[in-house]
Motif scaffolding. Structure first.
Motif, PDB file in Angstrom:
ATOM      1  N   ALA A  25       0.824  -1.217   0.000  1.00 26.72           N
ATOM      2  CA  ALA A  25       0.000   0.000   0.000  1.00 26.72           C
ATOM      3  C   ALA A  25       0.858   1.267   0.000  1.00 26.72           C
ATOM      4  O   ALA A  25       0.501   2.259  -0.644  1.00 26.72           O
ATOM      5  N   SER A  26       1.996   1.233   0.667  1.00 21.68           N
ATOM      6  CA  SER A  26       2.819   2.453   0.761  1.00 21.68           C
ATOM      7  C   SER A  26       3.548   2.769  -0.542  1.00 21.68           C
ATOM      8  O   SER A  26       3.992   3.899  -0.753  1.00 21.68           O
ATOM      9  N   GLY A  27       3.709   1.772  -1.414  1.00 23.17           N
ATOM     10  CA  GLY A  27       4.428   2.013  -2.674  1.00 23.17           C
ATOM     11  C   GLY A  27       5.930   2.138  -2.476  1.00 23.17           C
ATOM     12  O   GLY A  27       6.652   2.647  -3.344  1.00 23.17           O
ATOM     13  N   ILE A  28       6.450   1.621  -1.372  1.00 25.82           N
ATOM     14  CA  ILE A  28       7.879   1.794  -1.067  1.00 25.82           C
ATOM     15  C   ILE A  28       8.764   1.127  -2.123  1.00 25.82           C
ATOM     16  O   ILE A  28       9.834   1.640  -2.462  1.00 25.82           O
ATOM     17  N   GLU A  29       8.304   0.002  -2.663  1.00 30.29           N
ATOM     18  CA  GLU A  29       9.115  -0.701  -3.667  1.00 30.29           C
ATOM     19  C   GLU A  29       9.312   0.174  -4.907  1.00 30.29           C
ATOM     20  O   GLU A  29      10.429   0.303  -5.413  1.00 30.29           O
ATOM     21  N   GLN A  30       8.239   0.812  -5.363  1.00 30.60           N
ATOM     22  CA  GLN A  30       8.325   1.668  -6.553  1.00 30.60           C
ATOM     23  C   GLN A  30       9.207   2.889  -6.270  1.00 30.60           C
ATOM     24  O   GLN A  30      10.017   3.289  -7.101  1.00 30.60           O
ATOM     25  N   LEU A  31       9.061   3.466  -5.078  1.00 27.66           N
ATOM     26  CA  LEU A  31       9.880   4.637  -4.739  1.00 27.66           C
ATOM     27  C   LEU A  31      11.360   4.296  -4.780  1.00 27.66           C
ATOM     28  O   LEU A  31      12.185   5.072  -5.280  1.00 27.66           O
ATOM     29  N   LEU A  32      11.702   3.113  -4.246  1.00 28.24           N
ATOM     30  CA  LEU A  32      13.118   2.733  -4.171  1.00 28.24           C
ATOM     31  C   LEU A  32      13.732   2.468  -5.542  1.00 28.24           C
ATOM     32  O   LEU A  32      14.947   2.401  -5.667  1.00 28.24           O
ATOM     33  N   LEU A  57      12.403  -6.590  -0.506  1.00 31.75           N
ATOM     34  CA  LEU A  57      13.385  -5.727  -1.175  1.00 31.75           C
ATOM     35  C   LEU A  57      14.633  -6.494  -1.593  1.00 31.75           C
ATOM     36  O   LEU A  57      15.324  -6.084  -2.529  1.00 31.75           O
ATOM     37  N   LEU A  58      14.908  -7.604  -0.921  1.00 31.71           N
ATOM     38  CA  LEU A  58      16.080  -8.393  -1.309  1.00 31.71           C
ATOM     39  C   LEU A  58      15.925  -8.945  -2.728  1.00 31.71           C
ATOM     40  O   LEU A  58      16.901  -9.310  -3.364  1.00 31.71           O
ATOM     41  N   SER A  59      14.683  -9.002  -3.226  1.00 31.68           N
ATOM     42  CA  SER A  59      14.449  -9.510  -4.581  1.00 31.68           C
ATOM     43  C   SER A  59      14.364  -8.397  -5.619  1.00 31.68           C
ATOM     44  O   SER A  59      14.193  -8.684  -6.799  1.00 31.68           O
ATOM     45  N   VAL A  60      14.426  -7.146  -5.192  1.00 31.75           N
ATOM     46  CA  VAL A  60      14.267  -6.035  -6.133  1.00 31.75           C
ATOM     47  C   VAL A  60      15.639  -5.619  -6.662  1.00 31.75           C
ATOM     48  O   VAL A  60      16.536  -5.296  -5.881  1.00 31.75           O
ATOM     49  N   GLU A  61      15.761  -5.632  -7.991  1.00 29.73           N
ATOM     50  CA  GLU A  61      17.054  -5.250  -8.579  1.00 29.73           C
ATOM     51  C   GLU A  61      17.169  -3.736  -8.695  1.00 29.73           C
ATOM     52  O   GLU A  61      16.177  -3.048  -8.840  1.00 29.73           O
ATOM     53  N   HIS A  62      18.393  -3.243  -8.665  1.00 27.96           N
ATOM     54  CA  HIS A  62      18.692  -1.822  -8.880  1.00 27.96           C
ATOM     55  C   HIS A  62      17.892  -0.907  -7.955  1.00 27.96           C
ATOM     56  O   HIS A  62      17.332   0.078  -8.379  1.00 27.96           O
ATOM     57  N   ARG A  63      17.792  -1.287  -6.719  1.00 31.18           N
ATOM     58  CA  ARG A  63      17.063  -0.378  -5.832  1.00 31.18           C
ATOM     59  C   ARG A  63      18.039   0.599  -5.178  1.00 31.18           C
ATOM     60  O   ARG A  63      19.213   0.295  -4.971  1.00 31.18           O
ATOM     61  N   HIS A  64      17.516   1.767  -4.852  1.00 30.73           N
ATOM     62  CA  HIS A  64      18.328   2.784  -4.189  1.00 30.73           C
ATOM     63  C   HIS A  64      18.482   2.443  -2.702  1.00 30.73           C
ATOM     64  O   HIS A  64      17.978   1.423  -2.237  1.00 30.73           O
ATOM     65  N   ARG A  98      20.695  -8.588  11.389  1.00 34.94           N
ATOM     66  CA  ARG A  98      22.012  -7.985  11.075  1.00 34.94           C
ATOM     67  C   ARG A  98      21.960  -6.474  11.259  1.00 34.94           C
ATOM     68  O   ARG A  98      22.897  -5.849  11.752  1.00 34.94           O
ATOM     69  N   LEU A  99      20.840  -5.883  10.851  1.00 32.20           N
ATOM     70  CA  LEU A  99      20.710  -4.424  10.971  1.00 32.20           C
ATOM     71  C   LEU A  99      20.642  -3.994  12.436  1.00 32.20           C
ATOM     72  O   LEU A  99      21.215  -2.977  12.821  1.00 32.20           O
ATOM     73  N   ILE A 100      19.940  -4.781  13.260  1.00 30.64           N
ATOM     74  CA  ILE A 100      19.864  -4.432  14.689  1.00 30.64           C
ATOM     75  C   ILE A 100      21.256  -4.511  15.308  1.00 30.64           C
ATOM     76  O   ILE A 100      21.642  -3.674  16.125  1.00 30.64           O
ATOM     77  N   SER A 101      22.053  -5.488  14.873  1.00 28.98           N
ATOM     78  CA  SER A 101      23.397  -5.643  15.448  1.00 28.98           C
ATOM     79  C   SER A 101      24.388  -4.628  14.879  1.00 28.98           C
ATOM     80  O   SER A 101      25.187  -4.044  15.615  1.00 28.98           O
ATOM     81  N   ASP A 102      24.362  -4.423  13.544  1.00 25.01           N
ATOM     82  CA  ASP A 102      25.438  -3.650  12.894  1.00 25.01           C
ATOM     83  C   ASP A 102      25.000  -2.279  12.384  1.00 25.01           C
ATOM     84  O   ASP A 102      25.841  -1.464  12.032  1.00 25.01           O
ATOM     85  N   GLY A 103      23.687  -2.070  12.258  1.00 30.19           N
ATOM     86  CA  GLY A 103      23.200  -0.763  11.790  1.00 30.19           C
ATOM     87  C   GLY A 103      23.194  -0.591  10.285  1.00 30.19           C
ATOM     88  O   GLY A 103      22.562   0.326   9.760  1.00 30.19           O
ATOM     89  N   GLN A 104      23.870  -1.469   9.559  1.00 29.90           N
ATOM     90  CA  GLN A 104      24.038  -1.279   8.113  1.00 29.90           C
ATOM     91  C   GLN A 104      24.248  -2.630   7.439  1.00 29.90           C
ATOM     92  O   GLN A 104      25.018  -3.439   7.926  1.00 29.90           O
ATOM     93  N   ALA A 105      23.548  -2.898   6.340  1.00 29.58           N
ATOM     94  CA  ALA A 105      23.761  -4.128   5.551  1.00 29.58           C
ATOM     95  C   ALA A 105      22.928  -4.040   4.285  1.00 29.58           C
ATOM     96  O   ALA A 105      21.824  -3.474   4.300  1.00 29.58           O
ATOM     97  N   GLU A 106      23.442  -4.572   3.180  1.00 30.18           N
ATOM     98  CA  GLU A 106      22.674  -4.696   1.931  1.00 30.18           C
ATOM     99  C   GLU A 106      22.063  -3.366   1.475  1.00 30.18           C
ATOM    100  O   GLU A 106      20.888  -3.311   1.104  1.00 30.18           O
ATOM    101  N   ASN A 107      22.834  -2.292   1.542  1.00 33.53           N
ATOM    102  CA  ASN A 107      22.309  -1.001   1.084  1.00 33.53           C
ATOM    103  C   ASN A 107      21.164  -0.467   1.952  1.00 33.53           C
ATOM    104  O   ASN A 107      20.365   0.360   1.507  1.00 33.53           O
TER     105      ASN A 107
END
Ligand code: SAM
Length: 202
Positions: A25-32, A57-64, A98-107
Protein backbone atom coordinates in the motif's frame (compact mmCIF):
# COMPACT_ATOMS: atom_id res chain seq x y z
CA UNK A 1 1.10 -7.65 27.77
CA UNK A 2 0.95 -4.00 28.95
CA UNK A 3 -1.76 -3.24 26.39
CA UNK A 4 -3.46 -6.64 26.63
CA UNK A 5 -3.43 -6.76 22.84
CA UNK A 6 -2.02 -8.91 20.04
CA UNK A 7 0.37 -7.50 17.47
CA UNK A 8 -1.44 -8.39 14.28
CA UNK A 9 -4.86 -9.15 12.82
CA UNK A 10 -5.86 -12.68 13.78
CA UNK A 11 -8.01 -12.85 10.64
CA UNK A 12 -5.28 -12.71 7.99
CA UNK A 13 -2.13 -13.03 10.11
CA UNK A 14 1.04 -10.96 10.38
CA UNK A 15 2.60 -11.65 6.98
CA UNK A 16 -0.45 -10.77 4.88
CA UNK A 17 -1.28 -7.68 6.88
CA UNK A 18 2.30 -6.35 6.69
CA UNK A 19 2.63 -7.15 3.00
CA UNK A 20 -0.71 -5.79 1.94
CA UNK A 21 -1.39 -2.81 4.21
CA UNK A 22 2.15 -1.52 4.70
CA UNK A 23 4.64 -2.72 2.05
CA UNK A 24 2.37 -2.80 -1.00
CA UNK A 25 0.00 0.00 0.00
CA UNK A 26 2.82 2.45 0.76
CA UNK A 27 4.43 2.01 -2.67
CA UNK A 28 7.88 1.79 -1.07
CA UNK A 29 9.11 -0.70 -3.67
CA UNK A 30 8.32 1.67 -6.55
CA UNK A 31 9.88 4.64 -4.74
CA UNK A 32 13.12 2.73 -4.17
CA UNK A 33 13.45 2.13 -7.88
CA UNK A 34 13.70 5.87 -8.51
CA UNK A 35 15.29 7.37 -5.38
CA UNK A 36 16.81 6.82 -1.94
CA UNK A 37 14.03 6.39 0.61
CA UNK A 38 13.78 7.17 4.31
CA UNK A 39 11.24 5.06 6.23
CA UNK A 40 9.89 5.90 9.68
CA UNK A 41 8.64 2.72 11.36
CA UNK A 42 6.35 3.90 14.15
CA UNK A 43 6.20 0.95 16.53
CA UNK A 44 8.53 -1.93 15.74
CA UNK A 45 6.55 -4.48 17.80
CA UNK A 46 7.52 -7.95 16.59
CA UNK A 47 9.22 -6.43 13.52
CA UNK A 48 6.84 -7.99 11.01
CA UNK A 49 6.42 -4.86 8.86
CA UNK A 50 10.18 -4.39 8.62
CA UNK A 51 10.97 -8.08 8.06
CA UNK A 52 8.41 -8.37 5.27
CA UNK A 53 9.69 -5.13 3.70
CA UNK A 54 13.32 -6.30 3.84
CA UNK A 55 12.41 -9.76 2.57
CA UNK A 56 10.71 -8.32 -0.50
CA UNK A 57 13.38 -5.73 -1.17
CA UNK A 58 16.08 -8.39 -1.31
CA UNK A 59 14.45 -9.51 -4.58
CA UNK A 60 14.27 -6.04 -6.13
CA UNK A 61 17.05 -5.25 -8.58
CA UNK A 62 18.69 -1.82 -8.88
CA UNK A 63 17.06 -0.38 -5.83
CA UNK A 64 18.33 2.78 -4.19
CA UNK A 65 19.39 3.09 -0.56
CA UNK A 66 16.90 2.62 2.26
CA UNK A 67 17.33 4.38 5.60
CA UNK A 68 14.98 3.11 8.31
CA UNK A 69 14.34 4.75 11.65
CA UNK A 70 12.31 2.51 13.94
CA UNK A 71 10.62 3.75 17.10
CA UNK A 72 9.54 1.52 19.98
CA UNK A 73 9.08 1.99 23.72
CA UNK A 74 9.77 -1.63 24.69
CA UNK A 75 13.51 -2.15 24.28
CA UNK A 76 13.36 -5.90 25.01
CA UNK A 77 11.70 -6.46 21.61
CA UNK A 78 15.04 -5.89 19.88
CA UNK A 79 16.56 -8.73 21.92
CA UNK A 80 13.55 -10.93 21.24
CA UNK A 81 14.05 -10.49 17.50
CA UNK A 82 17.81 -10.98 17.75
CA UNK A 83 17.50 -14.17 19.79
CA UNK A 84 14.76 -15.91 17.82
CA UNK A 85 15.97 -17.62 14.68
CA UNK A 86 12.59 -19.10 13.72
CA UNK A 87 10.71 -15.92 12.86
CA UNK A 88 9.26 -15.76 9.39
CA UNK A 89 9.94 -14.59 6.68
CA UNK A 90 13.41 -15.97 7.49
CA UNK A 91 15.38 -13.92 4.98
CA UNK A 92 13.74 -10.68 6.09
CA UNK A 93 14.29 -11.40 9.79
CA UNK A 94 17.86 -12.47 9.13
CA UNK A 95 18.58 -9.09 7.54
CA UNK A 96 16.68 -7.29 10.32
CA UNK A 97 18.86 -9.09 12.90
CA UNK A 98 22.01 -7.99 11.07
CA UNK A 99 20.71 -4.42 10.97
CA UNK A 100 19.86 -4.43 14.69
CA UNK A 101 23.40 -5.64 15.45
CA UNK A 102 25.44 -3.65 12.89
CA UNK A 103 23.20 -0.76 11.79
CA UNK A 104 24.04 -1.28 8.11
CA UNK A 105 23.76 -4.13 5.55
CA UNK A 106 22.67 -4.70 1.93
CA UNK A 107 22.31 -1.00 1.08
CA UNK A 108 20.03 -0.53 4.10
CA UNK A 109 20.73 1.49 7.25
CA UNK A 110 18.77 1.09 10.50
CA UNK A 111 18.60 3.58 13.35
CA UNK A 112 16.74 2.67 16.53
CA UNK A 113 14.92 5.14 18.78
CA UNK A 114 13.75 3.68 22.08
CA UNK A 115 11.15 5.60 24.08
CA UNK A 116 7.74 7.17 23.78
CA UNK A 117 7.04 7.67 20.09
CA UNK A 118 5.18 10.92 20.82
CA UNK A 119 8.31 12.56 22.21
CA UNK A 120 10.60 11.01 19.61
CA UNK A 121 8.61 12.19 16.61
CA UNK A 122 8.07 15.61 18.16
CA UNK A 123 11.86 16.12 18.37
CA UNK A 124 12.83 14.23 15.19
CA UNK A 125 15.18 16.27 12.95
CA UNK A 126 14.77 14.07 9.82
CA UNK A 127 12.12 13.94 7.07
CA UNK A 128 10.59 10.72 5.71
CA UNK A 129 9.20 9.52 2.39
CA UNK A 130 7.30 6.61 3.94
CA UNK A 131 5.83 6.15 7.41
CA UNK A 132 4.51 2.85 8.74
CA UNK A 133 2.01 3.92 11.43
CA UNK A 134 1.35 0.83 13.50
CA UNK A 135 0.51 1.37 17.19
CA UNK A 136 -2.19 -0.77 18.79
CA UNK A 137 -5.79 0.25 18.10
CA UNK A 138 -7.24 3.50 19.39
CA UNK A 139 -9.22 1.84 22.18
CA UNK A 140 -6.11 0.26 23.76
CA UNK A 141 -3.47 2.79 22.69
CA UNK A 142 -5.34 6.14 22.53
CA UNK A 143 -2.28 8.35 23.11
CA UNK A 144 -0.95 7.50 19.64
CA UNK A 145 -4.14 8.28 17.71
CA UNK A 146 -4.44 12.03 18.36
CA UNK A 147 -4.49 14.91 15.93
CA UNK A 148 -1.32 16.24 17.65
CA UNK A 149 0.55 13.04 16.76
CA UNK A 150 -0.81 13.13 13.19
CA UNK A 151 0.39 16.75 12.85
CA UNK A 152 3.88 15.65 13.86
CA UNK A 153 3.75 12.84 11.29
CA UNK A 154 2.65 15.39 8.67
CA UNK A 155 5.55 17.70 9.55
CA UNK A 156 8.00 14.79 9.24
CA UNK A 157 6.85 13.85 5.73
CA UNK A 158 8.71 14.98 2.63
CA UNK A 159 6.58 16.40 -0.21
CA UNK A 160 6.06 12.86 -1.54
CA UNK A 161 5.61 11.49 1.99
CA UNK A 162 2.88 9.03 2.81
CA UNK A 163 1.82 7.20 5.99
CA UNK A 164 0.35 3.71 5.74
CA UNK A 165 -1.75 2.21 8.52
CA UNK A 166 -3.91 -0.88 9.03
CA UNK A 167 -6.75 1.24 10.39
CA UNK A 168 -9.87 2.46 8.62
CA UNK A 169 -11.61 4.24 11.52
CA UNK A 170 -13.75 7.17 10.34
CA UNK A 171 -12.65 9.46 13.18
CA UNK A 172 -9.03 8.52 12.63
CA UNK A 173 -9.24 9.37 8.94
CA UNK A 174 -10.95 12.69 9.76
CA UNK A 175 -8.27 13.58 12.30
CA UNK A 176 -5.50 12.78 9.79
CA UNK A 177 -7.28 15.03 7.27
CA UNK A 178 -7.48 17.81 9.89
CA UNK A 179 -3.73 17.39 10.34
CA UNK A 180 -3.28 18.18 6.62
CA UNK A 181 -3.35 14.80 4.85
CA UNK A 182 -5.55 13.42 2.10
CA UNK A 183 -6.02 9.69 1.92
CA UNK A 184 -6.69 6.61 -0.19
CA UNK A 185 -8.33 3.41 0.97
CA UNK A 186 -6.32 0.18 1.04
CA UNK A 187 -8.85 -2.51 0.07
CA UNK A 188 -9.33 -5.35 2.53
CA UNK A 189 -7.19 -8.40 1.83
CA UNK A 190 -9.41 -11.45 1.44
CA UNK A 191 -10.63 -12.59 4.84
CA UNK A 192 -9.64 -9.38 6.65
CA UNK A 193 -12.15 -7.49 8.75
CA UNK A 194 -11.13 -3.94 7.89
CA UNK A 195 -9.61 -1.81 5.13
CA UNK A 196 -6.36 0.03 5.65
CA UNK A 197 -5.52 3.64 4.79
CA UNK A 198 -2.64 5.51 3.19
CA UNK A 199 -2.38 9.21 4.07
CA UNK A 200 -0.56 11.49 1.62
CA UNK A 201 1.00 14.84 2.36
CA UNK A 202 0.21 16.24 -1.10
C1 SAM B 1 0.76 -3.43 16.90
S1 SAM B 1 2.33 -3.47 17.69
C2 SAM B 1 3.41 -3.11 16.35
C3 SAM B 1 3.52 -4.24 15.37
C4 SAM B 1 4.73 -4.12 14.47
N1 SAM B 1 4.75 -2.94 13.65
C5 SAM B 1 4.99 -5.34 13.64
O1 SAM B 1 5.07 -5.22 12.42
O2 SAM B 1 5.17 -6.41 14.23
C6 SAM B 1 2.32 -1.98 18.61
C7 SAM B 1 3.63 -1.61 19.29
O3 SAM B 1 3.51 -0.23 19.63
C8 SAM B 1 4.30 0.01 20.76
N2 SAM B 1 3.84 1.29 21.32
C9 SAM B 1 2.58 1.61 21.70
N3 SAM B 1 2.52 2.89 22.13
C10 SAM B 1 3.77 3.39 22.00
C11 SAM B 1 4.35 4.66 22.27
N4 SAM B 1 3.63 5.67 22.78
N5 SAM B 1 5.66 4.83 22.01
C12 SAM B 1 6.41 3.82 21.50
N6 SAM B 1 5.92 2.59 21.23
C13 SAM B 1 4.62 2.37 21.48
C14 SAM B 1 4.04 -1.20 21.63
O4 SAM B 1 5.09 -1.37 22.56
C15 SAM B 1 3.96 -2.32 20.58
O5 SAM B 1 5.20 -2.97 20.45
Amino acid sequence: MDYNEGYRAKSVGAFTESLHKFYTASGIEQLLQVQDVRLLDICLGGGSNLAVTLDRLLSVEHRHRLHIVTVERQSSLFDTIRQNRFMWPYRGYELLRRLISDGQAENVRLDIAIGDARNIIRDMPLKFDVVYFDPFGKRKNPEMWTEAVFRDVYRLCTDIGRAATYSSGREIREDFVRAGFRYTVTPKPEGAFQEGTVFYKV
